[in-house]
Design a protein around this motif. Sequence first.
Motif, short mmCIF file in Angstrom:
data_model
loop_
_atom_site.label_atom_id
_atom_site.label_comp_id
_atom_site.label_asym_id
_atom_site.label_seq_id
_atom_site.Cartn_x
_atom_site.Cartn_y
_atom_site.Cartn_z
N PHE A 37 -26.93 -48.26 39.56
CA PHE A 37 -26.01 -47.30 40.17
C PHE A 37 -26.72 -45.98 40.40
CE2 PHE A 37 -23.26 -50.23 37.89
CZ PHE A 37 -22.24 -50.46 38.80
N PRO A 38 -26.45 -45.30 41.50
CA PRO A 38 -26.97 -43.93 41.67
C PRO A 38 -26.50 -43.03 40.53
CG PRO A 38 -26.10 -44.76 43.75
CD PRO A 38 -25.71 -45.76 42.69
N ASP A 39 -27.38 -42.18 40.06
CA ASP A 39 -27.07 -41.37 38.88
C ASP A 39 -25.79 -40.56 39.03
OD1 ASP A 39 -29.40 -42.36 37.84
OD2 ASP A 39 -30.60 -40.57 38.26
N ILE A 40 -25.68 -39.86 40.15
CA ILE A 40 -24.54 -38.96 40.31
C ILE A 40 -23.23 -39.73 40.44
CG2 ILE A 40 -24.78 -38.81 42.81
CD1 ILE A 40 -23.77 -35.99 40.37
N LEU A 41 -23.25 -40.90 41.09
CA LEU A 41 -22.03 -41.69 41.22
C LEU A 41 -21.56 -42.21 39.88
CD1 LEU A 41 -22.61 -43.73 44.51
CD2 LEU A 41 -21.28 -41.65 44.18
N LEU A 42 -22.49 -42.67 39.06
CA LEU A 42 -22.14 -43.14 37.72
C LEU A 42 -21.61 -42.00 36.87
CD1 LEU A 42 -22.03 -45.46 35.72
CD2 LEU A 42 -24.43 -45.03 35.17
N ALA A 43 -22.23 -40.83 36.99
CA ALA A 43 -21.76 -39.67 36.22
C ALA A 43 -20.37 -39.25 36.66
CB ALA A 43 -22.74 -38.51 36.38
N ILE A 44 -20.10 -39.28 37.96
CA ILE A 44 -18.77 -38.92 38.46
C ILE A 44 -17.72 -39.92 37.94
CG2 ILE A 44 -17.34 -38.79 40.54
CD1 ILE A 44 -19.79 -37.68 42.00
N ALA A 45 -18.06 -41.20 37.96
CA ALA A 45 -17.13 -42.21 37.47
C ALA A 45 -16.82 -42.01 35.99
CB ALA A 45 -17.71 -43.61 37.70
N LEU A 46 -17.84 -41.69 35.21
CA LEU A 46 -17.63 -41.44 33.79
C LEU A 46 -16.80 -40.18 33.56
CD1 LEU A 46 -21.20 -42.31 32.43
CD2 LEU A 46 -19.10 -43.62 32.05
N MET A 47 -17.06 -39.13 34.33
CA MET A 47 -16.30 -37.90 34.17
C MET A 47 -14.85 -38.08 34.59
SD MET A 47 -18.14 -35.68 32.73
CE MET A 47 -16.93 -34.36 32.90
N ALA A 48 -14.61 -38.96 35.57
CA ALA A 48 -13.23 -39.23 35.99
C ALA A 48 -12.43 -39.87 34.87
CB ALA A 48 -13.23 -40.14 37.22
N SER A 49 -13.09 -40.65 34.04
CA SER A 49 -12.39 -41.29 32.93
C SER A 49 -12.37 -40.43 31.67
CB SER A 49 -13.06 -42.63 32.60
OG SER A 49 -14.41 -42.45 32.23
N LEU A 50 -13.38 -39.58 31.49
CA LEU A 50 -13.46 -38.76 30.28
C LEU A 50 -12.71 -37.44 30.42
CD1 LEU A 50 -17.25 -39.27 29.38
CD2 LEU A 50 -15.28 -40.32 28.25
N GLY A 51 -12.71 -36.88 31.62
CA GLY A 51 -12.08 -35.58 31.83
C GLY A 51 -13.10 -34.45 31.82
N PRO A 52 -12.80 -33.34 32.52
CA PRO A 52 -13.77 -32.25 32.63
C PRO A 52 -13.90 -31.44 31.34
CG PRO A 52 -11.74 -31.67 33.76
CD PRO A 52 -11.59 -33.09 33.30
N SER A 53 -15.10 -31.37 30.80
CA SER A 53 -15.42 -30.52 29.65
C SER A 53 -16.93 -30.55 29.46
CB SER A 53 -14.72 -30.99 28.37
OG SER A 53 -15.29 -32.19 27.87
N ALA A 54 -17.46 -29.56 28.77
CA ALA A 54 -18.91 -29.51 28.53
C ALA A 54 -19.37 -30.70 27.69
CB ALA A 54 -19.27 -28.20 27.84
N ARG A 55 -18.57 -31.06 26.69
CA ARG A 55 -18.95 -32.20 25.84
C ARG A 55 -19.02 -33.48 26.65
NH1 ARG A 55 -14.61 -34.22 21.60
NH2 ARG A 55 -13.70 -34.77 23.62
N ASN A 56 -18.04 -33.69 27.51
CA ASN A 56 -18.01 -34.92 28.31
C ASN A 56 -19.15 -34.96 29.33
OD1 ASN A 56 -15.79 -35.78 26.89
ND2 ASN A 56 -14.31 -35.10 28.43
N VAL A 57 -19.55 -33.79 29.84
CA VAL A 57 -20.70 -33.74 30.75
C VAL A 57 -21.95 -34.22 30.03
CG1 VAL A 57 -22.24 -32.19 31.99
CG2 VAL A 57 -19.77 -31.98 32.29
N VAL A 58 -22.14 -33.76 28.79
CA VAL A 58 -23.30 -34.18 28.00
C VAL A 58 -23.27 -35.69 27.75
CG1 VAL A 58 -24.45 -33.97 25.76
CG2 VAL A 58 -23.58 -31.93 26.91
N ILE A 59 -22.09 -36.21 27.41
CA ILE A 59 -21.97 -37.65 27.15
C ILE A 59 -22.25 -38.45 28.42
CG2 ILE A 59 -20.33 -39.48 26.54
CD1 ILE A 59 -18.95 -37.45 24.70
N ALA A 60 -21.66 -38.03 29.54
CA ALA A 60 -21.82 -38.77 30.79
C ALA A 60 -23.28 -38.76 31.24
CB ALA A 60 -20.93 -38.18 31.87
N LEU A 61 -23.92 -37.59 31.23
CA LEU A 61 -25.31 -37.51 31.66
C LEU A 61 -26.24 -38.22 30.68
CD1 LEU A 61 -25.47 -33.83 32.96
CD2 LEU A 61 -25.31 -35.93 34.31
#
Length: 300
Positions: A143-167
Motif C-alpha cells: 500500500f502507498p504509505d500515505i494512503l495506509l496512514a490515512i486509513a489508519l487515522m480514519a479508524s483511530l481518530g485525529p491526535s498526536a498519539r494516533n499519528v505516531v501509531i499510524a506512521l
Amino acid sequence: MKAAGEMAAGAPAISPALRRRRGPSALLWRMVRRRRIVAVGLVLLLIVLGAALLAPQLAPYDPVALDVPSRLAAPGAAHPFGTDEFGRDILSRTLYGARLSLAVGALVTVLVTTAGIAVGLIAGTNPRADRVLMRIMDGLMAFPDILLAIALMASLGPSARNVVIALGFVYTPRIARIVRASVLVVASQEYVEAARAVGAPVARILIRHILVNTASPVIVQATFITAYAMLGEAALSFLGVGIPPQIPTWGGIISEGQVYLRQAWWISIFPGAAIVLSVLSLNLLGDGLRDYLDPRLRYS
C-alpha cells in the motif's frame, strides 16, 4: 593487514574494541572530514532543534492568540513572518510547530526501530516465523504509505498519539526487512558459527554478534525514517486527519494558508520552508552516515 576471512567476505570488518574507542564525536568528525556536506546537514538540523527547544523564548507572541485587527498582515517589524486569517503570528506558530513535528519524527523513529528490529530478528532466525512475518510486511508495503496512514487515522481518530501509531505501523516494514536481510548475512559468518560451537547463549549471540553488526544500516535508515515521519505528519495534518487544527503544526499551517495563497503567501511559505530545511538536513546526515558506515564506500 586484514585477515583472510575479511578479504574473502569483501568488506573489511572493524573489531568491537576499535568501534568502542571511536566515540560518537570521533565518528561525527570523520564524517564531516570525509563529506563536508554532512556539516551543512548537521548545522541545519541543530538550527531546527534549537528553534524547537527555545520556542517559548524565541516566539514573540502566543501561537494561538487571536488578533483580528492584524489579520493577514504582511511580514514586517511587528510580525517578521506575517499573520494568518485570525491575526495569529506565523513566526510563533512555525516555532511551536517545529516542536511537534520533531517530536513526532523522533517518536515514530523509536517505535519503528524497536518494532522493526524485533520483527527482523525473529524473521531472520526463525524460518517458520519468517514466512508469516515477511508476508505481513510485504502486504503492508504493497500500500502507498500515505494512503495506509490515512486509513489508519480514519479508524483511530485525529491526535498526536494516533499519528505516531499510524506512521509507526506504516514504516516498520522498512526496518524489519533491512534487519532480516542483515541477520541472514551475519548469521552465516564464521565468528557466529564459532560462538555457537563454544556454547554461547542464544541471547548473547543475537545481541553481541548479530545485532551489533546490523546496527549500521539501521542507523542510516532511522535518519531517513525521521524525515519520512515529519513529512507524513505534515501531509496528514494538511489533509485534516492528523493533529487537531487548534494545535500549531507545519502541515496544518500550510493547509490553512492555501486558501489565502494569492493574497497572503507567507502563511504557507514559511512553514513549508521549515519542512524543506528539516528534511534536507536529515537526508544530508543520512547520506553521510551511509557513506561512512559502508565499508565498501569507506575503503574504496
